[in-house]
Each structure stands twice: as C-alpha cells, then as structure tokens.
Design a protein around this motif. Sequence first.
Motif, PDB file in Angstrom:
ATOM      1  N   UNK A 248      12.631  40.339  -0.006  1.00 22.95           N
ATOM      2  CA  UNK A 248      12.234  41.275   1.039  1.00 22.95           C
ATOM      3  C   UNK A 248      10.848  41.821   0.731  1.00 22.95           C
ATOM      4  N   UNK A 249      10.140  42.224   1.798  1.00 26.49           N
ATOM      5  CA  UNK A 249       8.813  42.802   1.637  1.00 26.49           C
ATOM      6  C   UNK A 249       8.946  44.236   1.127  1.00 26.49           C
ATOM      7  N   UNK A 250       8.219  44.546   0.063  1.00 26.53           N
ATOM      8  CA  UNK A 250       8.246  45.883  -0.535  1.00 26.53           C
ATOM      9  C   UNK A 250       6.836  46.459  -0.489  1.00 26.53           C
ATOM     10  N   UNK A 273      10.184  49.504   2.941  1.00 26.83           N
ATOM     11  CA  UNK A 273      10.464  48.216   3.561  1.00 26.83           C
ATOM     12  C   UNK A 273      10.145  48.229   5.053  1.00 26.83           C
ATOM     13  N   UNK A 274       9.325  49.182   5.469  1.00 23.94           N
ATOM     14  CA  UNK A 274       8.975  49.275   6.886  1.00 23.94           C
ATOM     15  C   UNK A 274       8.117  48.077   7.309  1.00 23.94           C
ATOM     16  N   UNK A 290      -0.207  57.327   6.542  1.00 18.57           N
ATOM     17  CA  UNK A 290       0.123  57.338   7.969  1.00 18.57           C
ATOM     18  C   UNK A 290       1.042  56.159   8.272  1.00 18.57           C
ATOM     19  N   UNK A 291       2.106  56.427   9.038  1.00 19.28           N
ATOM     20  CA  UNK A 291       3.086  55.411   9.415  1.00 19.28           C
ATOM     21  C   UNK A 291       3.152  55.366  10.941  1.00 19.28           C
ATOM     22  N   UNK A 292       2.825  54.219  11.538  1.00 20.58           N
ATOM     23  CA  UNK A 292       2.916  54.036  12.986  1.00 20.58           C
ATOM     24  C   UNK A 292       4.024  53.036  13.259  1.00 20.58           C
ATOM     25  N   UNK A 293       5.045  53.424  14.026  1.00 23.09           N
ATOM     26  CA  UNK A 293       6.218  52.565  14.173  1.00 23.09           C
ATOM     27  C   UNK A 293       6.808  52.702  15.569  1.00 23.09           C
TER      28      UNK A 293
END
Length: 383
Positions: A248-250, A273-274, A290-293
């Motif tokens: 998985x991407x970490x 893991x976003x 900053x997290x854009x989701x």
Amino acid sequence: MSHYYFPQEILEEILHRLPLKSLVNCISVCKSWKSLISDHSFICNHLNRTIQAKPDIASLFLFISLKKRAEGFKYYESQDFYSLCSDNHQQSDDNDFSVLKSSVIPLVTSEHKEVVGTCNELVCLADYSVLDTSDLVIWNPCIRKYLVLPKSSVGFRFCDPDHRRNRVFFGFGFDSEAKDFKVVRLASTINNREETPQVEVYSLATGSWRNITGKAPPILLCMQVLWKNQMFINGVIHWVVSQRRNGRIHNFILTFDLVEEFGELMLPEILRESPYQLSILAAEDSLAVVHTYCSEVDEEFISIWVMLEDSWSEVFHRDTRRYGGISSVLAIRNSGELVLRIYGGMVILLDPVKESVKDLEPRDFVHAFAGFHVESLFLINEQ
C-alpha cells in the motif's frame, strides 16, 4: 579640525542598532565601514540581534507572476510582482499588503519559474522549464542583490528527453551552525517502484555543489503529492513523499537537516494512506500540511493540519467551493489568517474565525507563492 576615533567595538555596536536601509547607505561612507558591514560575521550578528530584539519581526513575502493580456484570451509575457507584509498582528490594518513591481529578477524569465522557499530574507527561485539544468537564483529583494547558482552536475538515471516522467524538487534553508545557506536538489522519476533520488547540496559559502546521493532513502513520487512544495523550520527542510509498504502507498514527511542527514516524520493517521492531494504549507513557527480530498458524494474539501507540541491537530476544514472556490492554501500568518489562492486568478486573505475576506491585488496570475522572511544583509557583496 580634530578627528574623533571610535573604538571598533563601539562602532560595531552603533552599526548593529541601525535599520537595514541605513546600514546599506553606510557602506558608501568609507572603505573601512564597507569592509565591516560586508563581513559575514557582522551580517550574521546583525540578523541574530534583529530577531532577538523583535521576535515577531518576520514578515510575509508574497511573490506573484502575472499574465499580460494580448488579444482575447491569448496571453504573453508575464510580469513579476512581490509584496511584503508585516506579520505582527498587533499592528494596525494600515500595515497590510502593498504590491511592489519587481525589476530585480530578470534572470528567470520563463513562465515556469517558481519560488522554492524563503529564509532570512533570501528568496530561492527555480526555473522548471528544463528539468535537467534547472536555473536557480538566490535573491535578496530588500537590498536588490541576487546570485545565479552554477548548474548542477547530477542528472536523471533514465533517458527521457521530454521529461514526461522526470521530476526535480528543491529545498532551501540556513545552516545556523556553519552560518551558511544551502540548496538541496533531488532528481527522481515517476514510476511504479521506489527509487533513491539523485541528491546534491549547494553551499553558498563554498559556491559549489556536492553529491550526497548515498544518504537519501528510496521514495515513490505519487501524483497526489505536490513534490515542489517544501518547508524549512527549526533548521530542517520538509517534503511530503511516499513509499510502498505492505503493498500500500504510505505518505510521510521526508526531512533533511542541514547537517545533511535525512529522516522521516509521520503524518496524521488519516493522511498516511490518503490517495488525495497533500502538500507542505508555509507557516512561520509550526509545521503544517494541507489535505485536499473528495467525500463519498464527490464534494471536495480542504483541511489544514498543524503540528503542535509533537502532535497533529486539524485547524481548518472547509468546502473548496467557499469564498469563490479555494484552489490552494499558500500560508498561515501568525494572526491565524490564511492566504488562499482562489479559482479565476485571485489571492485572498481569510480570517477563519471572523469569516472575513480581503481581496489581495493583483489578479490574473500564472504563479503565486507566500513565505516568511526577516530583513538581512546577506548577498550584500554580490554585484
């Protein structure tokens, strides 16, 4: 006429108490004053005294590259502007942003120029138009001096003439032990496996690059990570990168202290893991991300996480459609105000508590950057 003699230590004390612009004028008084003020130790001591005397003296630096209209929607020839704003929230609103047209950075004329970062009044600019020979400039806007860095000798491992898969990103900071500014260059390739980036460090003191590739850990450049963003705080440069762990991407923060050691800092659990966009944010005293989701119903949100006392806390969460459509967050001021990019070519200043918005001129930009700086004499010797 009698001549008065000031002991060297008294003269230095007097000069250290002068503001930056007065010191620059004093260089022209005589050769001995020029030699003293241009001395590296004097410059470092002046900066330290400035910070100690006024801990909140840091200002916000805003760089904007504007598009000039030709006919209809066709653009040509960008213009560069910058503004300086006091970040002392105790001062009045009259001390807010004032945009100044810059005429001191003609070297990086490509529309692909961007600001790597700011540190102690110096600004590092990069031209990403040719990745394997990226032009780099270190610039002191207050004293209008700049330095063009020599070309890096480290290239990409894989031949890709169009650079569709190649990526280069930089870090910029000040080594307080060596009293030296350093630029870090990492070159890597977007693919499905991890790769140890090619790494070089430029020292302003020596004027040369050194290859330290062996010290870097393998990383995976993912499209959701804004790899151009970096943050320098407490002597350490930070980037958001990824690795593949247990299939998985970490996501994590890659750190590089200017003693030249790499390290790792964990992100908040919800971000590790976003699959959505992550970037480092310019803040003066705290590390921020900053997290854009997107939500399950395809609504897009933007949130800001700040590290406070070794733990992460979410300090901002909004629908990106607010305020005209939030494109990205550029910086957090000491007052808590946010500098936001808005769709349509605008930059605004938002007070998230009062929900008040101020439109910052100018508009219609190609690129915008915000960072913190303190006035200094660095680069005073550059012609």
